[in-house]
Design an enzyme around this catalytic site. Structure first.
Site, PDB file in Angstrom:
ATOM      1  N   GLU A   1       0.824  -1.210   0.000  1.00 62.38           N
ATOM      2  CA  GLU A   1       0.000   0.000   0.000  1.00 62.38           C
ATOM      3  C   GLU A   1       0.863   1.267   0.000  1.00 62.38           C
ATOM      4  O   GLU A   1       0.841   2.062   0.947  1.00 62.38           O
ATOM      5  CB  GLU A   1      -0.953   0.018   1.196  1.00 62.38           C
ATOM      6  CG  GLU A   1      -2.008  -1.064   1.133  1.00 62.38           C
ATOM      7  CD  GLU A   1      -3.093  -0.919   2.203  1.00 62.38           C
ATOM      8  OE1 GLU A   1      -2.840  -0.245   3.207  1.00 62.38           O
ATOM      9  OE2 GLU A   1      -4.176  -1.488   2.021  1.00 62.38           O
TER      10      GLU A   1
ATOM     11  N   GLU B   1      -6.452  -8.181  -0.195  1.00 62.32           N
ATOM     12  CA  GLU B   1      -6.833  -8.154   1.217  1.00 62.32           C
ATOM     13  C   GLU B   1      -8.306  -7.812   1.350  1.00 62.32           C
ATOM     14  O   GLU B   1      -8.812  -6.923   0.661  1.00 62.32           O
ATOM     15  CB  GLU B   1      -6.065  -7.066   1.973  1.00 62.32           C
ATOM     16  CG  GLU B   1      -4.592  -7.264   2.104  1.00 62.32           C
ATOM     17  CD  GLU B   1      -3.958  -6.097   2.878  1.00 62.32           C
ATOM     18  OE1 GLU B   1      -4.671  -5.381   3.605  1.00 62.32           O
ATOM     19  OE2 GLU B   1      -2.746  -5.902   2.726  1.00 62.32           O
TER      20      GLU B   1
HETATM   21  C1  GLA Z   1      -4.052  -2.642   5.020  1.00 58.78           C
HETATM   22  C2  GLA Z   1      -2.677  -3.222   5.203  1.00 58.78           C
HETATM   23  C3  GLA Z   1      -2.640  -4.395   6.137  1.00 58.78           C
HETATM   24  C4  GLA Z   1      -3.531  -4.162   7.333  1.00 58.78           C
HETATM   25  C5  GLA Z   1      -4.920  -3.844   6.852  1.00 58.78           C
HETATM   26  C6  GLA Z   1      -5.898  -3.643   7.973  1.00 58.78           C
HETATM   27  O1  GLA Z   1      -4.763  -3.157   3.981  1.00 58.78           O
HETATM   28  O2  GLA Z   1      -2.073  -3.563   3.987  1.00 58.78           O
HETATM   29  O3  GLA Z   1      -1.316  -4.574   6.548  1.00 58.78           O
HETATM   30  O4  GLA Z   1      -3.035  -3.112   8.088  1.00 58.78           O
HETATM   31  O5  GLA Z   1      -4.875  -2.657   6.128  1.00 58.78           O
HETATM   32  O6  GLA Z   1      -7.182  -3.443   7.491  1.00 58.78           O
END
Ligand code: GLA
Length: 661
Positions: free
Chosen positions: A158, A311
């Site tokens: 991210e 995710e």
């Molecule tokens: C992001 C991050 C993860 C985690 C999630 C929690 O997507 O990439 O490491 O922190 O948020 O929702």
């Protein structure tokens, strides 16, 4: 464009839907790893993402390497038939890097340093950070690039950091020199004649730091472009390293945050083998499913085909004010919705819920309740279902007749603090329009305004405040070629430098929509609406004088704008100068789509039911808690149950069917 796209998601899926999640075994004793593998196999997990936050574990002191634990894990996964999406650990540098090299830490616009102790505390512009990131990536890639468990590379995590510090300022200057060549060109693009801002020396040019009053819009816009480009450079550098060390069939990705302002994701997607996204709709949001649909449509469009849900949460997140679990069935429903919209991978943050650290209340596939918990039991059922349908869906494409246009540069330009209404938010307007189409059961792609639009029957522009000349030419050519275009307000106002076009809206676009003069913009206050002879408008209205060719489809009624066009049409080009209330926007877009020959996926669908085509399959999803019967002409087999259905289907609470003719 980077090097050719040798690998793709299909290389990793090989006919199965990837199912799994971020796995952070370094938080657990090794006995737990074996327990994890047992549960993973039980749930049908075939892919885990390792190493996202492992830098301090891999390099506990500068230059040291501790790979033994990861060797054991890679082998353990391979032995058990679980593929590894291996991450470069560069999003969270170890504390020693910040201590020894404070210049690697980002600085905010007030000059405050962001320290280690959280994550993502790196400056994209820091040469020292980049050197250390490259070194650990090199060694990681050299060691595991040929490992049989490796199915994909995951670069960083991210990407989202900004930096206003000194090294970033020096890089910004260089970026501007490359873009403009001369200070004269920069002064012209930024309109520095305003407020005595003319630059006489490059050394005077800075990142847009805390200022007494409104900042220069051109400077702020270029800073956003620069930030996206710097982060992209970091990504590309690591991508090229891992590619050098691994066989051609190992694709590379980095996970996007949905509709994140900091990255021009159209541009980024060109540099990825797999486009992946992290998606967390709020289980309590009545429009959570539509938010999911929007992000999925956008990600599929960026990928131009199958994409990866990197995710999602099996239960609650922990970063909203109040964090709700997913009610029974919702995780399955939203996962299958993603598959319907092109996902070939359904993955989670994270495999096992942490017991320590900042995210210990964020759900995992295995929650604190463990194997017996409802969350894991539902995950397990989903894994079995994905296995059942994998061979039928992976690799297949969707075809939509509608393209919704979105562009980061336009969003950035339109977000300047000196705009007429801070109530106008690009993503909110985009969401409102996508929601209206979604509610009308019309499925959509997204596209960039300079993309080839000729395959679409209808192009929808919720709002493109700034448009380049090539984009305007593209829209004109699209309509000339027989396409139908419908645009919302505040479109075509500015050029690529955020310079207002003569007349407040580009003359070619005014001609296209049948607008003679745009006299004034009339933003609306919170709770204020404007009457028309068809609906109530919200958020914004415009004082427009119709020109040749324009037909007033809906007129403002009463007030200052009485009689003037709220919806104006010139042949196949429509302009909507306010934000109609939701049901009215839905009706209007359904009417325009119908006129363009675009039909909903199924007729007569109840509001809470969504129907999506993928390849030759029809996904029918009930977003409601009440059961519902839906007409589906013909005879189908539901791939989830094997049952044959004729003419209609009944779906229970959060029910889904995957129908094959
Ligand atoms: C992001 C991050 C993860 C985690 C999630 C929690 O997507 O990439 O490491 O922190 O948020 O929702």
């Amino acid at each position: 464009m980077g090097p050719g796209k040798a690998a793709s998601l299909a290389d990793a899926t090989r006919g199965r839907i990837l199912f799994g999640g971020d796995y952070n075994p370094e938080q657990w004793p090794e006995e737990t790893w074996h327990e994890d593998v047992r549960l993973m196999k039980d749930a049908g997990v075939n892919s885990v993402t390792l190493g996202v936050f492992s830098w301090a574990k891999l390099e506990p002191r500068p230059g040291e390497r501790e790979f033994g634990w990861l060797d054991r894990l890679m082998d353990l996964m391979h032995t058990n038939g679980i593929g590894v999406v291996l991450a470069t650990p560069t999003s969270s540098p170890p504390p020693w890097l910040g201590r020894l090299h404070p210049e690697t830490l980002p600085v905010d616009e007030d000059g405050r340093t962001e320290w280690w102790g959280g994550r993502q505390h790196f400056s994209h512009s820091s040469a020292v950070y980049r050197r250390h990131a490259a070194a650990i990536t090199e060694d990681l890639a050299a060691r595991y690039g040929g490992h049989p468990a490796l199915v994909m590379w995951h670069i960083n995590n991210e990407y989202c950091t900004y930096d206003w510090g000194d090294e970033a300022a020096a890089r910004f200057r260089q970026w501007l020199r490359d873009k403009y060549g001369t200070l004269d060109a920069l002064n012209s693009a930024w309109g520095t004649a305003f407020w005595s801002q003319g630059y006489g020396d490059w050394a005077e040019v800075h990142t847009p730091r805390r200022a007494h009053y409104l900042k220069n819009p051109g400077q702020v816009l270029d800073f956003k472009r620069f930030t996206s480009d710097m982060l992209l450079e970091c990504y590309v550098a690591e991508r090229d390293i891992v590619r050098r060390h691994s066989p051609d069939h190992i694709p590379v990705t980095t996970n996007f945050m949905p509709l994140w302002a900091g990255q021009d994701a159209w541009r980024w997607a060109e540099e990825e083998d797999v486009v992946s996204v992290d998606l967390y709709p709020d289980p309590r949001d009545p429009f959570g499913a539509q938010h999911g649909a929007l992000v999925q449509d956008m990600t599929r469009s960026q990928a131009r085909g199958p994409w990866m849900l990197m995710e999602q949460a099996a239960g609650p997140v922990n970063w909203r004010g109040v964090n709700h679990p997913k009610p029974r069935g919702l995780n399955r429903l939203w996962s299958l919705q993603a598959v319907a919209r092109g996902a070939d991978a359904v993955c989670y943050f994270q495999w096992r819920q942490s017991r320590q650290g900042a995210e210990k209340f964020h759900s995992g596939m295995v929650g604190h309740a463990g194997e017996e918990g409802r969350t894991f039991q539902e995950v397990k059922r989903l894994g079995a279902e994905l296995r059942r349908i994998g061979g039928h869906v992976t690799g297949s494409h969707t075809r939509n007749d509608i393209a919704v246009l979105h562009d980061w540069h336009s969003w950035w330009a339109g977000a300047h603090e000196g705009r007429l209404s801070t109530r106008v938010d690009h993503t909110a307007v985009l969401t409102a329009w996508h929601r209206a189409l979604w509610q009308a059961h019309l499925t959509t792609d997204f596209a960039h305004p300079e993309h080839d639009l000729s395959a679409y029957k209808l192009v929808v522009v919720p709002q493109l405040y700034a448009l380049t000349d090539p984009a305007i030419d593209n829209l004109l050519a699209y309509v000339r070629g027989g396409g139908t275009l419908v645009s919302g307000f505040l479109t075509g106002v500015a050029d690529q430098d955020d310079r207002v076009r003569t007349g407040g809206m580009d003359a070619r676009l005014r001609g296209l929509f049948g607008i003679r003069t745009l006299h004034e913009w009339w933003p609306l206050d919170e709770g204020e609406t404007v009457e028309t002879d068809g609906f109530r408008g919200t958020l914004w209205s415009e004082e427009i004088e119709k020109g040749d060719g324009g037909t007033v489809e809906v007129a403002y009624k009463g007030g200052e704008l009485g009689g003037l066009p709220a919806v104006l049409r010139n042949g196949r080009a429509w302009y909507v100068s306010t934000l109609p209330e939701p049901h009215a926007l839905r009706t209007l877009l359904a009417q325009v789509a119908d006129g363009a020959g675009v039909r909903p996926v199924l007729h007569g669908l109840p509001d809470q039911v969504e129907a999506v085509r993928r390849g030759d399959l029809l996904f029918v999803l009930n977003h409601g808690r009440e059961s519902v019967t839906v007409e589906v002409p013909g005879s189908h087999q539901d791939l989830l149950t094997g049952a044959t259905v004729e003419g209609e289907v009944t779906l229970g609470r959060y029910g889904v069917m995957v129908l094959r003719p």
